[in-house]
Scaffold this motif. Structure first.
Motif, short mmCIF file in Angstrom:
data_model
loop_
_atom_site.label_atom_id
_atom_site.label_comp_id
_atom_site.label_asym_id
_atom_site.label_seq_id
_atom_site.Cartn_x
_atom_site.Cartn_y
_atom_site.Cartn_z
N SER A 28 0.84 -1.20 0.00
CA SER A 28 0.00 0.00 0.00
C SER A 28 0.87 1.24 0.00
O SER A 28 2.07 1.19 0.32
CB SER A 28 -0.92 0.01 1.22
N ILE A 29 0.24 2.38 -0.31
CA ILE A 29 1.00 3.63 -0.29
C ILE A 29 1.48 3.96 1.11
O ILE A 29 2.55 4.54 1.30
CB ILE A 29 0.15 4.79 -0.88
N ASN A 30 0.73 3.56 2.14
CA ASN A 30 1.19 3.76 3.51
C ASN A 30 2.49 3.01 3.75
O ASN A 30 3.43 3.54 4.37
CB ASN A 30 0.12 3.30 4.51
N ASP A 31 2.57 1.76 3.28
CA ASP A 31 3.79 0.97 3.44
C ASP A 31 4.98 1.65 2.77
O ASP A 31 6.07 1.75 3.34
CB ASP A 31 3.60 -0.42 2.84
N VAL A 32 4.79 2.11 1.54
CA VAL A 32 5.89 2.71 0.78
C VAL A 32 6.38 3.99 1.43
O VAL A 32 7.59 4.21 1.57
CB VAL A 32 5.45 2.97 -0.68
N LEU A 33 5.46 4.86 1.84
CA LEU A 33 5.89 6.14 2.39
C LEU A 33 6.55 5.99 3.75
O LEU A 33 7.33 6.85 4.17
CB LEU A 33 4.71 7.11 2.45
N LYS A 34 6.28 4.89 4.45
CA LYS A 34 7.01 4.62 5.69
C LYS A 34 8.48 4.29 5.41
O LYS A 34 9.32 4.39 6.29
CB LYS A 34 6.36 3.45 6.44
N ALA A 42 0.04 13.71 -13.50
CA ALA A 42 -1.19 14.49 -13.56
C ALA A 42 -2.03 14.19 -12.33
O ALA A 42 -2.20 13.04 -11.95
CB ALA A 42 -1.99 14.17 -14.82
N GLY A 43 -2.55 15.24 -11.70
CA GLY A 43 -3.39 15.03 -10.53
C GLY A 43 -3.79 16.35 -9.91
O GLY A 43 -3.40 17.43 -10.35
N ILE A 44 -4.61 16.25 -8.86
CA ILE A 44 -5.06 17.42 -8.12
C ILE A 44 -4.97 17.09 -6.64
O ILE A 44 -4.85 15.92 -6.26
CB ILE A 44 -6.50 17.81 -8.50
N PRO A 45 -5.02 18.09 -5.76
CA PRO A 45 -4.97 17.81 -4.33
C PRO A 45 -6.15 16.96 -3.87
O PRO A 45 -7.18 16.87 -4.55
CB PRO A 45 -5.01 19.21 -3.69
N PHE A 46 -5.98 16.32 -2.69
CA PHE A 46 -7.06 15.56 -2.09
C PHE A 46 -8.32 16.42 -1.99
O PHE A 46 -8.25 17.61 -1.71
CB PHE A 46 -6.70 15.13 -0.67
N SER A 47 -9.50 15.79 -2.18
CA SER A 47 -10.75 16.50 -1.96
C SER A 47 -10.92 16.85 -0.50
O SER A 47 -11.50 17.87 -0.14
CB SER A 47 -11.93 15.65 -2.44
N SER A 48 -10.43 16.00 0.38
CA SER A 48 -10.33 16.31 1.81
C SER A 48 -8.85 16.33 2.16
O SER A 48 -8.00 16.19 1.29
CB SER A 48 -11.09 15.27 2.63
N GLY A 49 -8.52 16.52 3.42
CA GLY A 49 -7.12 16.68 3.77
C GLY A 49 -6.28 15.43 3.70
O GLY A 49 -5.06 15.50 3.62
N GLY A 50 -6.93 14.23 3.74
CA GLY A 50 -6.15 13.00 3.80
C GLY A 50 -6.66 11.95 2.84
O GLY A 50 -7.59 12.16 2.06
N GLN A 51 -6.03 10.77 2.91
CA GLN A 51 -6.38 9.65 2.04
C GLN A 51 -7.30 8.70 2.80
O GLN A 51 -6.95 8.21 3.86
CB GLN A 51 -5.11 8.91 1.61
N GLU A 52 -8.49 8.46 2.25
CA GLU A 52 -9.42 7.53 2.85
C GLU A 52 -9.26 6.18 2.16
O GLU A 52 -9.21 6.09 0.95
CB GLU A 52 -10.86 8.04 2.73
N GLY A 53 -9.19 5.11 2.99
CA GLY A 53 -8.79 3.82 2.46
C GLY A 53 -7.28 3.78 2.33
O GLY A 53 -6.56 4.60 2.90
N ALA A 54 -6.76 2.84 1.57
CA ALA A 54 -5.32 2.73 1.36
C ALA A 54 -5.07 2.32 -0.09
O ALA A 54 -5.52 1.26 -0.52
CB ALA A 54 -4.70 1.71 2.32
N ILE A 55 -4.37 3.16 -0.84
CA ILE A 55 -4.11 2.88 -2.25
C ILE A 55 -3.20 1.66 -2.37
O ILE A 55 -2.10 1.64 -1.82
CB ILE A 55 -3.45 4.10 -2.93
N ASP A 56 -3.67 0.65 -3.08
CA ASP A 56 -2.87 -0.55 -3.30
C ASP A 56 -1.90 -0.31 -4.44
O ASP A 56 -2.22 0.37 -5.42
CB ASP A 56 -3.78 -1.73 -3.62
N LEU A 57 -0.70 -0.90 -4.35
CA LEU A 57 0.36 -0.60 -5.30
C LEU A 57 0.54 -1.66 -6.39
O LEU A 57 1.49 -1.56 -7.17
CB LEU A 57 1.69 -0.40 -4.56
N ALA A 58 -0.34 -2.63 -6.46
CA ALA A 58 -0.19 -3.65 -7.50
C ALA A 58 -0.09 -3.06 -8.90
O ALA A 58 0.65 -3.58 -9.73
CB ALA A 58 -1.36 -4.63 -7.41
#
Length: 705
Positions: free
Chosen positions: A85-91, A123-139
């Motif tokens: 997950s993106i949480n794993d990578v950023l750690k 390409a992208g835009i900022p979060f609609s809210s301040g954080g990430q809801e759920g956890a983006i999988d990196l597969a």
């Protein structure tokens, strides 16, 4: 001899048979997706060395040519340490803090400030809210790039933390297939498949499909989560110079008994509650489902003079549904009572359109060759949210009921509130890389941005218009064939999502960001090293001041900060077979009165990973990782009005891995996390928090074709 199409069909059939074997419990798996694309660089598959990136300037530059700090987590590192997950990578990423304040909502910080810019292939835009809801999988992704510092030139907002860029997997010409089966602690089960190859004999149409399914319980009481990810992408050569791509992904996270808010960390006299690591305040009936669909198209045309035009359009649909239970208050030091419960049902729908068009290439001026890129970006984001609750239903709850998850679910919801608003942004950007001499290059650019917001949120009108021009400048000077020094400057303009006491968005952050450093490419280009010093001034940065039960939202106020520090980083092959990636970061954040600001953000951080393929036994690969940070705290106000604070001492997390290639197709690997079984709070971003995972392990069997 099998033709390409036959070999690809065999690979797909094999992957599906593995999928069917794992789903033998009789349940039908729902395919979901995220994003996929691939790497075109020539970096060896086992390398931890950073690849060229366009994340900073839209120009394809090596890390040494980029006048900012940039880190890359390669696919090799993701696979070696099972960073799913993106949480794993950023750690694992130098200078990044993963603020896991709830099980299914995470905030990310760098250099002490929130990361809100997540991009997909630039390409992208900022979060609609301040954080990430759920956890983006990196597969679906080849690698993750993290550009630290302000990135207003490419992102549209210059928050001086970092920009995270997901680089998708891309179809390959030759047929490839891979299946990974993983089992681990807390009944973890995961299958991941990746199939790619040409779909025509001529190879002019290629495809790739990625699927991942994960189901696991948790060390936290009652908590479990299921993840399903599907991604598919097609590429077609419309001509020798024109490439068309289209892709779709679906990412689903379904959680049972998730934390909304977290544990009380101090009692009425300011003493740590020191609860068990497994303690949860989530109700047994609570759930939180998050889903994201992302569809994208790209068209790229290369001209004979070396110029290239590229356009992309992305549509994103996000949906969040939940029934949650929030716990707040301060437990009495003697009785443990004093906590309150607040149940709510919440749903939200997000719709986003993102378009980007650019053209760039070389040009000659004053007898030298230079590079230029011109582009435009547009997005529209629509948010609809509804919160169901019982008016005034915030009641005292016995501590036993809180921690056992026994609070009863309301039989009906008596009232509702919510919001419906729209964000629009349009911007134009340009960047040029001037070759002033053989040793000196100058990068200059700017982005003109206009942001509009209209609508309402929880009874308050949202109507605002912001615009700004963000300049960017950078110098890179080659000291030798191996080392370069650099300096960069950019202004900061960040329209914020956080809301103040009246549920109105805070005014934009403004400020300046400076960075100087030295970078090197050593050992015939196999190893990158860098050192950087940075300084940032900001005004009106959102700071959490409490929770509003009526809306179920955190409330923020603006603050001014000065941030200074330095970073050291290394990535690549140090010795034959020995890959390393890591860095040390020091950050000092001061308030407007020069007192210590953001004490919940560590001043000192160390991230390091290394893997060694043993020369005497090349089938065997062993590795380790280390994550260390110094002590942090958060100041709090006690029940009697006196000052107190929550503390987390410095701690280190150690992980181990080993992998063995049985033959050319089969391999097996094992991972052990938190080797010393360290007990630590995952974040002090809020006054609530919970403890990180204890020692855990997993084993993976992989098949490659």
């Amino acid at each position: 001899m099998l033709c390409r199409k036959t070999r690809l069909a065999v690979a797909i059939a094999a992957a599906c048979s593995f999928n069917h074997a794992l789903a033998a419990d009789g349940e039908t798996l729902q395919l979901d997706a995220q994003t996929v694309v691939g790497s075109t660089d020539s970096t060896p598959p086992d390398s931890y060395k950073a690849a060229p990136s366009s994340a900073a300037t839209k120009l394809e530059l090596t890390p040494r040519q980029t006048p900012q700090s940039i880190s890359t987590i390669s696919r090799a590192q993701i696979d070696d340490f099972q960073l799913n997950s993106i949480n794993d990578v950023l750690k694992f990423t130098p200078g990044i803090s993963v603020e896991e304040i709830e099980t299914d909502r995470t905030y990310f910080t760098s250099r002490g400030f929130d990361i809100t810019n997540f991009q997909f292939d630039g390409a992208g835009i900022p979060f609609s809210s301040g954080g990430q809801e759920g956890a983006i999988d990196l597969a679906p992704f080849e690698r993750i790039e993290v550009l630290r510092g302000a990135n207003g030139l490419m992102s549209g907002s210059g928050n001086p933390s970092a920009t995270v860029n997901f680089v998708r997997k891309r179809p390959t010409l030759e047929p490839r297939a891979r299946v990974d089966l993983t089992a681990g602690s807390w009944d973890k089960r995961r299958i991941q498949t990746d199939v790619s190859g040409a779909l025509t004999d001529e190879g002019n149409i290629r495809g790739r499909a990625v699927y991942a399914h994960e189901n696991k319980n948790s060390y936290l009481d009652r908590y479990s989560r299921e993840v399903n990810v599907f991604y598919g992408v097609l590429e077609a050569d419309l001509s020798a110079d024109t490439l068309f791509s289209i892709g779709y992904s679906l990412d689903k996270n379904n959680a049972n008994s998730p934390l909304w808010g977290a544990l009380p960390l101090f009692d009425s006299v300011g003493k740590s509650t020191d609860l068990s690591r497994s303690t949860s305040t989530a109700a047994d009936w609570a759930w939180w489902n998050n889903q994201e669909e992302r569809t994208f198209t790209e068209l790229t045309h290369s001209f004979a003079n070396g110029w290239q035009a590229k356009g992309s359009v992305t549509h994103v649909k996000k949906k969040s549904d939940s029934e949650l239970f929030y716990v707040f208050g301060t437990p009495d030091a003697l009785t443990g009572e004093g906590l309150f419960g607040y149940p709510s049902q919440y749903s939200a729908d997000f719709r986003q359109w993102i378009a980007d068009a650019s053209i760039g290439g070389p040009f000659s001026l004053a007898g030298r060759e230079h590079e230029l890129v011109l582009g435009a970006n547009w997005y529209q984001s629509e948010v609809k949210e509804q919160s169901l609750y019982i008016p005034g239903f915030s009641v005292a709850v016995p501590a036993d009921d809180i921690y056992n998850g026994d609070f009863p679910k309301p039989p009906a919801w008596g009232s509702s509130n919510g919001g419906e608003y729209e964000d629009k942004q349009q911007s134009f950007y340009s960047a040029a890389r001037f070759s002033l001499t053989d040793e000196l290059t100058f990068i200059a650019g700017a982005r003109a941005i206009e942001l509009k917001t209209e609508g309402f949120s929880y009874g308050q009108e949202r109507k605002r218009k912001d615009d700004s021009i963000l300049p960017y400048a950078g110098l890179v000077y080659d000291l030798t064939e191996q080392y370069s020094v650099y300096a960069s400057y950019t202004e900061i303009f960040n329209p914020q999502k956080e809301e103040g006491a009246g549920l109105q968005r805070l005014d934009p952050i403004e400020g300046e960001n400076y960075e100087v450093g030295i970078k090197g490419e050593l050992l015939d280009g196999k190893l990158n090293v860098s050192a950087a010093v940075f300084k940032t001034k900001q005004s009106n940065v959102a700071e959490s001041v409490g929770f509003d039960p009526a809306s179920g939202k955190q409330i923020y106020d603006g603050a001014d900060y000065l941030s200074e520090g330095y970073e050291l980083e290394v990535s690549g092959e140090v010795l034959p077979g020995l890959q390393v990636m890591g860095g040390y970061t020091y950050v000092d954040i001061q308030n407007a009165d020069h007192s210590h600001g953001r004490p919940y953000a560590p001043k000192h951080m160390l991230r390091a990973s290394t893997v060694y393929r043993i020369a005497q036994l090349p089938q065997l690969k062993v590795g380790a990782n280390l994550s260390w940070q110094d002590d942090i705290y958060r100041a709090v106000t006690l029940a009697d009005g006196s000052a107190g604070r929550i503390e987390q001492d410095d701690y280190a997390l150690v992980g181990l891995m080993a992998a063995y290639d049985i033959d050319r197709n089969w391999s097996v690997s094992a991972n052990l996390n938190n080797l010393t079984d360290e007990k630590y709070l995952s974040s002090l971003y809020w006054e609530q928090g919970f403890y990180g995972a204890p020692r855990n392990a997993s084993m993976t069997v992989s098949w490659n074709y």
